[in-house]
Structures are given as structure tokens and as C-alpha cells.
Design a protein around this motif. Structure first.
Motif, mmCIF file in Angstrom:
data_model
loop_
_atom_site.group_PDB
_atom_site.id
_atom_site.type_symbol
_atom_site.label_atom_id
_atom_site.label_comp_id
_atom_site.label_asym_id
_atom_site.label_seq_id
_atom_site.Cartn_x
_atom_site.Cartn_y
_atom_site.Cartn_z
ATOM 1 N N SER A 1 0.449 4.025 3.512
ATOM 2 C CA SER A 1 -0.047 2.964 4.412
ATOM 3 C C SER A 1 -0.350 3.577 5.778
ATOM 4 N N VAL B 1 -4.060 0.854 -2.340
ATOM 5 C CA VAL B 1 -3.411 -0.297 -2.989
ATOM 6 C C VAL B 1 -2.280 0.184 -3.914
ATOM 7 N N THR C 1 0.845 -1.207 0.000
ATOM 8 C CA THR C 1 0.000 0.000 0.000
ATOM 9 C C THR C 1 0.876 1.252 0.000
#
Ligand code: YSA
Length: 341
Positions: free
Chosen positions: A258, A290, A255
Motif C-alpha cells: 500500500s 489489490v 492492498t
């Protein structure tokens, strides 16, 4: 002469007891040998015609024979009566309606299953589909496709149980992001609940085998703001009230950016306890937008699509909901604990 008779009586009676099939057969044996006019009674009455020594000897022997036959009949009776009752069952069994009934004990679902189902139900109301994936994974899905190449130090973030043949026990539910993207076109929103395994030390909030709930939402312009809104909605529905959370910047190879989501510890009300390591906050999930490499690995073009993903610890959700101060209780198999749910 009399002694031989007694030995014969003993042998015959023993044989007849063995051969008896019904209670009335045993009754016959009893009458024949031990009844008032039975064989032993005749012997006892013949004693009076004998001399003192012989009478004493034969008397003793006759008593031993009587005891032998009584014992044989006693031993055999329950076998025959048990068989007779079971044969007669159904035909003439009678119920005594005045006998108090036996309470039926009902089993129930494990608290973690209850929590998993509750979470699934809420996410379904927000439009997420429930998907499943395998517990035994390969390195591609568990690591490589999630942007964690071999020898990358980030692999150490997950203490892995390796199996033979390049397989492993999944260390998180994230491999299912790739599995789903491979077979489905965006836009979509899914959750994947499941059991996962990590070779790590246990404490009040860590187990080696626990449950996660993966979430993945991909669309045209899905943002971190959407993530926050959905998670807040989920938590308030799950706990039935507004819940204090905080987002901390973090790092996951799959990610960018994140973050981790902490929940204000509901076991101690934020005061600090062994569950939240005295901080008042418990880490509930990892999440983020993502990474483009992950979308590519799943066959999705990152120039058109984007989205967020998250992995919630189901056990920790359960600890907060039920105010459980040690995760290991869920796996203890202790009925005194389990019966409370
Ligand atoms: C991150 C980003 C994403 O795009 C998607 C998912 C994730 C989460 C990532 N796969 C992951 O596993 N992160 S994690 O190691 O921090 O674990 C996620 C959650 O699982 C934790 O926040 C915690 O609630 C729970 N957890 C982790 N280790 C645990 C545990 N629960 C019990 N026992 C353990 N040992």
C-alpha cells in the motif's frame, strides 16, 4: 331626519362599494354620493336652511360620511384595477421596447462538480469507465469484503456514521471495487466518484462529508509501475503541467503493498501553509496493489488476475487546482466564494 339620511347614505354607499366589480361601478358610486350633484352635495346645500347649532352638527356628520365613502373607494380601487389588468393580460398587453431589460442571472456548477467532471473526462480518455455506487452501505461491502473483519483495529481508521439495521454511510468509495467485481469479469478499468462520510474533526484539509474518486484496474500483469504512470498522466493532464508527487509506503488492509500519494502543495508552492500542515506536501490519495482476499471476495481468482486500486480526494484536488486554502469553503454555501468559479 337628516341624520338618518346620512346613516342610510353611509350604509348604502359602503354596500355598493363592496359589490362593485369593475372600475366603472366604483365611478358610479363616487358620482352618486360624492359628485357635484350627488347625495352629499344635496345635504351640504341644505345646511344653509338650518339653525346654527343644527348646521354645525349635521355639517360635521356629513363630512365624516364623505371621508368614509372616499376611504372605501380608495381601498377597493387597487383590488379591482389589479384584477382588470390580469384579465386584460394577453388580450391587450403592450410592451414598451424602450424600457431597459432585466439581466438574466445564470447559475453554474459547483466547483467540486466541475472538478469531478474534469477528472472523469481525463480518466475516460485513458480508457476508464465511470461507475456509481450507493452512499448507504452495509458492513460487508464497506469493511468485511475489503479484508477488514469485525473487531479488526483497522476499522478505527475510518470514523463511521452507523445507521439502523446494520447499515452505515460509506466511509470511502472502495466498497464499489467489490460491487463491480461481483458483476464483471476482468480485464477492466473503472473509476467511481462519489460522496463519502466520516465522523471526524474538521480543519483546513478535512471535512466530515467529502468526495472521493475510486479507481480500479485489473488485468493479467498490471503492476504498481502502471499505477504510477497512469496517475502521473492524469495529474499532468488535470493541472496542465508536470506535477511533483511522492509515493510513501502506507497500510490499507485491502492492498499489498500500500502507498499514499502526496502532491507538492500548490496553495503555497511547497513553502508550507495551513493546508499542507506546513510540510509543503498534501496527501492526495491512498492506493496499492489489490489484496488477493479482496479479489476473492469479489469473485475473481487472484492466481490469474491482479491490479491496482486508488482513492483520490476530489476536494483536495479542487483545493490544489483553484488554490483554495480551506476545504470548508466548498460547503459554506457562501455565494461570494461560489460565484468565482
Ligand atoms: C486505498 C487503497 C485502495 O486500494 C483503494 C482506495 C484507497 C483509499 C482508501 N479507501 C481511503 O479512503 N484512504 S484515505 O482515508 O486515506 O482517503 C483517501 C483520500 O481521501 C485522502 O488521501 C484524501 O485526499 C482524502 N481524504 C481523506 N479524509 C478526508 C479527505 N478529504 C477531505 N476530508 C477528509 N476528512
Amino acid at each position: 331626519m337628516e341624520k338618518i339620511d346620512l346613516r342610510t347614505i353611509k350604509e348604502q354607499a359602503g354596500k355598493e362599494v363592496e359589490e362593485a366589480k369593475e372600475l366603472k361601478d366604483l365611478d358610479k358610486v363616487f358620482k352618486k354620493y360624492l359628485g357635484k350633484k350627488g347625495k352629499l352635495a344635496q345635504i351640504f346645500s341644505s345646511l344653509r336652511n338650518l339653525g346654527e347649532k343644527e348646521r354645525a352638527e349635521l355639517g360635521k356628520e356629513a363630512n365624516r360620511t364623505r371621508k368614509f365613502i372616499e376611504k372605501k373607494i380608495k381601498e377597493k380601487t387597487p383590488f379591482i384595477s389589479g384584477a382588470e389588468i390580469s384579465v386584460s393580460k394577453g388580450k391587450k398587453e403592450r410592451f414598451d421596447v424602450t424600457v431597459p431589460g432585466k439581466k438574466r442571472l445564470l447559475g453554474h456548477l459547483h466547483p467540486l462538480t466541475l472538478i469531478k467532471r474534469k477528472a472523469e473526462e481525463i480518466f475516460q480518455t485513458i480508457g476508464f469507465s465511470v461507475v456509481e455506487g450507493p452512499e448507504v452501505e452495509n458492513e460487508w461491502y464497506n469493511f468485511d469484503a475489503l479484508n477488514i473483519p469485525k473487531n479488526h483495529p483497522a476499522r478505527d481508521m475510518w470514523d463511521t456514521f452507523y445507521l439502523k439495521g446494520g447499515l452505515l454511510l460509506r466511509t470511502h468509495t472502495s466498497p464499489n471495487q467489490i460491487r463491480y467485481m461481483e458483476k464483471n469479469n476482468p480485464p477492466f478499468r473503472i473509476i467511481v466518484p462519489g460522496r463519502i462520510f466520516r465522523h471526524e474533526a474538521t480543519d483546513a484539509s478535512h471535512e466530515i462529508n467529502f468526495y472521493q474518486l475510486e479507481g480500479l484496474m485489473i488485468g493479467k500483469d498490471i503492476s504498481a509501475a502502471n499505477f504510477k504512470a497512469i496517475i502521473k498522466e492524469f495529474l499532468s493532464k488535470f493541472f496542465g503541467k508536470e506535477i511533483k508527487i511522492r509515493l510513501r509506503p502506507s497500510y490499507f488492509p485491502f492492498t499489498e503493498p500500500s502507498f499514499e500519494v502526496d502532491i507538492n502543495c500548490l496553495v503555497c508552492g511547497g513553502k508550507g501553509c495551513k493546508v499542507c500542515s506546513k510540510t509543503g506536501w498534501l496527501e492526495l490519495m491512498g492506493a496499492g496493489m489489490v489484496h488477493p482476499s479482496v479479489l476473492r471476495a469479489g469473485g475473481i481468482n487472484p492466481n490469474y488476475w491482479q491490479g491496482f486500486a486508488f482513492g483520490i480526494g476530489i476536494d483536495r484536488l479542487a483545493m490544489m487546482k483553484y488554490k483554495i486554502n480551506d476545504i470548508r469553503l466548498f460547503y459554506s454555501g457562501d455565494l461570494r466564494f461560489l460565484e468565482q468559479f
